[in-house]
Scaffold this motif. Structure first.
Motif, short mmCIF file in Angstrom:
data_model
loop_
_atom_site.label_atom_id
_atom_site.label_comp_id
_atom_site.label_asym_id
_atom_site.label_seq_id
_atom_site.Cartn_x
_atom_site.Cartn_y
_atom_site.Cartn_z
N MET A 161 46.74 26.08 -3.70
CA MET A 161 46.77 24.62 -3.62
C MET A 161 48.13 23.84 -3.73
N GLN A 162 48.97 24.59 -4.58
CA GLN A 162 50.27 24.07 -4.97
C GLN A 162 51.10 24.17 -3.65
N LEU A 163 50.87 25.17 -2.90
CA LEU A 163 51.64 25.33 -1.74
C LEU A 163 51.38 24.24 -0.69
N GLN A 164 50.37 23.37 -1.09
CA GLN A 164 50.11 22.35 0.13
C GLN A 164 50.93 21.05 -0.36
N VAL A 165 51.36 21.07 -1.36
CA VAL A 165 52.14 19.97 -2.06
C VAL A 165 53.56 19.87 -1.11
N ARG A 166 53.90 18.84 -0.78
CA ARG A 166 55.07 18.53 0.28
C ARG A 166 56.53 19.14 -0.30
N GLN A 167 56.90 20.07 0.22
CA GLN A 167 58.27 20.65 0.06
C GLN A 167 58.15 21.95 -0.97
N ARG A 168 56.64 22.03 -1.22
CA ARG A 168 56.90 23.44 -2.33
C ARG A 168 56.96 24.45 -1.65
N MET A 169 56.47 24.66 -0.44
CA MET A 169 56.85 26.03 0.22
C MET A 169 58.20 26.41 0.30
N VAL A 170 58.97 25.29 0.75
CA VAL A 170 60.48 25.32 0.82
C VAL A 170 61.20 26.01 -0.43
N ASN A 171 60.61 24.99 -1.66
CA ASN A 171 61.24 25.24 -2.77
C ASN A 171 60.91 26.82 -3.24
N SER A 172 59.69 27.17 -3.16
CA SER A 172 59.24 28.53 -3.43
C SER A 172 60.08 29.58 -2.81
N MET A 173 60.27 29.40 -1.53
CA MET A 173 60.98 30.30 -0.84
C MET A 173 62.48 30.48 -1.36
N GLN A 174 63.07 29.45 -1.54
CA GLN A 174 64.46 29.35 -2.34
C GLN A 174 64.23 30.23 -3.75
N GLU A 175 63.24 30.17 -4.42
CA GLU A 175 63.12 30.74 -5.78
C GLU A 175 62.82 32.24 -5.60
N HIS A 176 62.18 32.45 -4.43
CA HIS A 176 62.14 33.87 -3.95
C HIS A 176 63.38 34.52 -3.94
#
Length: 229
Positions: A161-176
């Protein structure tokens, strides 16, 4: 990443529950689900078992399976524990990861990048899951890895559900990327910190998460009131 009928069914039911299309207290009828999704009883049974592990449904003997009520306080507590378990895995992985395991982690990171390009949050979630599993294995602590996987399974619907929040995928990728770099360089302290911050729900992420869960709860309350009226 190819997903089984059970996985596809579970994902669909998770989405219906999280987004309020299936309300707390609603009964899941296996025959109706079989007709709706065009599957046999076996994947339905397996999907319900997995949803029960996640805490999204409750199975009552001789009565059936019902959508459970979500408590945000408990969810936050679970995410806090998850952050500590993940951070421990990261610290150990930075010290113990083998060359082969590091290559597997790099490959998982590349697949996450590809899912980002496609803009597919579900595909990203599963590649993200593999990325984290690589870290668990690289910790070379089987007990810690298993405990972390079990809690992650319970939190899966909410992490998706968190990944559906705007820009969360992009931010998650940078954290990865930062997590990978810390592990690759053998910086245990940084790997520990990056993984903890990656999982913790705080600041703006807490507000977004709380808003999503509250929206779900309000939809459920309205549905109950309408049913009474």
């Amino acid at each position: 990443m190819k997903r089984s009928n059970t996985q596809k069914l579970k994902d669909a039911l998770e989405d219906d529950i999280i987004n309020g299309r299936l309300m707390p207290g609603a009964r899941l009828d296996p025959e109706e689900l079989a007709l709706k999704f065009g599957v046999s009883r076996t994947p339905i049974r397996e999907a319900i078992q997995q949803l029960a592990v996640s805490g999204l449904v409750t199975v009552e003997p001789k009565k059936g399976t019902f959508v459970a009520k979500v408590g945000i306080e408990q969810l936050i507590e679970m995410f806090e524990v998850m952050a500590e378990l993940e951070s421990m895995c990261g610290r150990l992985a930075a010290r113990r990861i083998s060359a082969v395991e590091l290559a597997n982690l790099a490959s998982a990171l590349a697949r996450c990048e590809e899912a980002i390009k496609q803009g597919d949050s579900d595909e990203y979630y599963y590649e993200n899951e593999d990325f984290h599993n690589c870290i668990y294995r690289a910790s070379h602590n089987a007990f810690l890895a298993e405990e972390t996987r079990q809690l992650k399974q319970r939190l899966k619907p909410y992490r998706r559900m968190q990944l559906q929040v705007r820009q969360r995928m992009v931010n998650s990728m940078q954290e990865h990327r930062e997590i990978y770099e810390a592990i690759e360089s053998g910086n245990a302290d940084r790997a520990e910190d990056r993984l903890r911050q990656h999982v913790l729900i705080q600041g703006e992420r807490f507000s977004d998460f709380a808003s999503s869960v509250k929206k779900f709860s309000l939809q459920a309350e309205r549905a109950v009131e309408e049913a009474k009226g």
